[in-house]
Design a protein around this motif. Sequence first.
Motif, PDB file in Angstrom:
ATOM      1  N   SER A 250      -2.167  -6.090  -3.423  1.00 36.83           N
ATOM      2  CA  SER A 250      -1.891  -4.886  -2.644  1.00 36.83           C
ATOM      3  C   SER A 250      -1.568  -3.727  -3.577  1.00 36.83           C
ATOM      4  O   SER A 250      -0.706  -3.840  -4.454  1.00 36.83           O
ATOM      5  CB  SER A 250      -0.708  -5.136  -1.704  1.00 36.83           C
ATOM      6  OG  SER A 250      -0.177  -3.913  -1.228  1.00 36.83           O
ATOM      7  N   LEU A 252       0.056  -1.119  -2.915  1.00 33.46           N
ATOM      8  CA  LEU A 252       1.442  -0.706  -2.730  1.00 33.46           C
ATOM      9  C   LEU A 252       2.391  -1.568  -3.551  1.00 33.46           C
ATOM     10  O   LEU A 252       3.436  -1.097  -4.016  1.00 33.46           O
ATOM     11  CB  LEU A 252       1.819  -0.760  -1.255  1.00 33.46           C
ATOM     12  CG  LEU A 252       1.025   0.173  -0.329  1.00 33.46           C
ATOM     13  CD1 LEU A 252       1.460  -0.022   1.122  1.00 33.46           C
ATOM     14  CD2 LEU A 252       1.199   1.633  -0.745  1.00 33.46           C
ATOM     15  N   ASP A 253       2.031  -2.835  -3.736  1.00 35.41           N
ATOM     16  CA  ASP A 253       2.855  -3.724  -4.562  1.00 35.41           C
ATOM     17  C   ASP A 253       2.630  -3.491  -6.050  1.00 35.41           C
ATOM     18  O   ASP A 253       3.561  -3.602  -6.857  1.00 35.41           O
ATOM     19  CB  ASP A 253       2.548  -5.187  -4.230  1.00 35.41           C
ATOM     20  CG  ASP A 253       2.963  -5.575  -2.814  1.00 35.41           C
ATOM     21  OD1 ASP A 253       3.862  -4.903  -2.251  1.00 35.41           O
ATOM     22  OD2 ASP A 253       2.379  -6.524  -2.263  1.00 35.41           O
ATOM     23  N   MET A 283       1.696   2.124   6.000  1.00 34.63           N
ATOM     24  CA  MET A 283       1.205   2.025   4.620  1.00 34.63           C
ATOM     25  C   MET A 283       1.036   3.405   3.995  1.00 34.63           C
ATOM     26  O   MET A 283       1.345   3.607   2.813  1.00 34.63           O
ATOM     27  CB  MET A 283      -0.113   1.250   4.595  1.00 34.63           C
ATOM     28  CG  MET A 283       0.015  -0.221   4.940  1.00 34.63           C
ATOM     29  SD  MET A 283      -1.602  -1.027   5.128  1.00 34.63           S
ATOM     30  CE  MET A 283      -2.214  -0.976   3.438  1.00 34.63           C
ATOM     31  N   ALA A 286       4.388   4.581   3.091  1.00 38.60           N
ATOM     32  CA  ALA A 286       4.901   3.861   1.918  1.00 38.60           C
ATOM     33  C   ALA A 286       4.283   4.403   0.636  1.00 38.60           C
ATOM     34  O   ALA A 286       4.970   4.533  -0.392  1.00 38.60           O
ATOM     35  CB  ALA A 286       4.618   2.365   2.062  1.00 38.60           C
ATOM     36  N   LEU A 287       2.981   4.727   0.672  1.00 37.31           N
ATOM     37  CA  LEU A 287       2.325   5.297  -0.504  1.00 37.31           C
ATOM     38  C   LEU A 287       2.942   6.635  -0.870  1.00 37.31           C
ATOM     39  O   LEU A 287       3.228   6.909  -2.044  1.00 37.31           O
ATOM     40  CB  LEU A 287       0.825   5.444  -0.239  1.00 37.31           C
ATOM     41  CG  LEU A 287      -0.004   6.085  -1.355  1.00 37.31           C
ATOM     42  CD1 LEU A 287       0.119   5.300  -2.655  1.00 37.31           C
ATOM     43  CD2 LEU A 287      -1.475   6.200  -0.935  1.00 37.31           C
ATOM     44  N   LEU A 290       6.304   6.025  -2.504  1.00 38.79           N
ATOM     45  CA  LEU A 290       6.175   5.532  -3.876  1.00 38.79           C
ATOM     46  C   LEU A 290       5.889   6.679  -4.844  1.00 38.79           C
ATOM     47  O   LEU A 290       6.472   6.758  -5.933  1.00 38.79           O
ATOM     48  CB  LEU A 290       5.053   4.495  -3.960  1.00 38.79           C
ATOM     49  CG  LEU A 290       5.350   3.084  -3.449  1.00 38.79           C
ATOM     50  CD1 LEU A 290       4.069   2.256  -3.414  1.00 38.79           C
ATOM     51  CD2 LEU A 290       6.381   2.412  -4.341  1.00 38.79           C
TER      52      LEU A 290
END
Length: 343
Positions: A250, A252-253, A283, A286-287, A290
């Motif tokens: 992923s 994101l990970d 998602m 979340a991006l 980050l």
Amino acid sequence: MTGKPFDYWDFFIGEAKRAGSPLYVRLSEGVRDNPQLRAFAAGAKKGQPPANILFGAVHYLLLRGADHPLRRFYPNLNGGTHVEGDPVPHFLDFVATHREQLAPLIAAKVTNTNEVGRASLLHAAFRAVAEDAGEPLNLIEIGPSAGLNLVWDRYGVRYHRGSEIFELPVADPALTIDCELRGDKLPPLGPTPKIASRVGLELNPVDLDDPDQRDWLRALVWPDTRGRFERLEAALKAYASDRPEIRAGSALDLLPDALRAIPENQPVCVYHSYVVYQFSTEMKEALESLLTLAGLRRPIWRIGIEGGLDGSNTIEMVRHHDGVRDAKILALCHPHGAWLDWR
């Protein structure tokens, strides 16, 4: 009064028109008007575009030799001949005949399209980033698929505006992409930015040594856009000799570690093309979080080439730093890089 409710297949018909694919326009109309086919295509994985998966699965079987009258409507399989008649009845028959082969493909496959024509957009975008951020650039691509657009600077570009031609200074290009310029502004035309590092973060990496995966990559190319096949084959040859790193998992990970690995005194640009539209709202948020967090330590640039539900396709440049998100639209563009309207 409310507007017409959103219909995915109407949206895809518009996308096929904008991309110049009359075959997929007509097939999409046939699926839209057929409840059984709509339901069959809806068997695609969550987050995957049903049209691309259904049409890719059919194209995959045809590329692998399925003998059916539908073949004659596919320009890449009939020598580029225009065929009179309606392909929809043949498409319906093909799906009915090959349903047992198509169903597992639709359920398992994902869109791994690598449209190297988008390098005409990436060249301009990264020149804009370099003007803003400096060089050398450290590049992180989200969703690179096979990674063919990680080596965007191996491809030459010729911009055309009327009788004027602007060719980018790319040494010994593996292929050259032609792109029409629209509007009255020129994109950046200087030297290609120096690249310090490049890495891709991909949930479903494509193994180009696997003939099944190579054929699926080809199947995702729309059959009446023949120039795309030629570009893909040239890019596959170029990529075989110089494969950048792609990390599986992923994005994101993987993104925080990828960002931390880059020296803080060098600019970093995260980029993606026609990937984030598949992200859920959570998602996407979340991006953003980050990149905002990473931007507290150093400036982070982001290039997004994505399409909107209104049919627009844009190149956006975002700079994250000290909690501030500075975004600008660099250009309007064709989804496959056929034209560019620099803003």
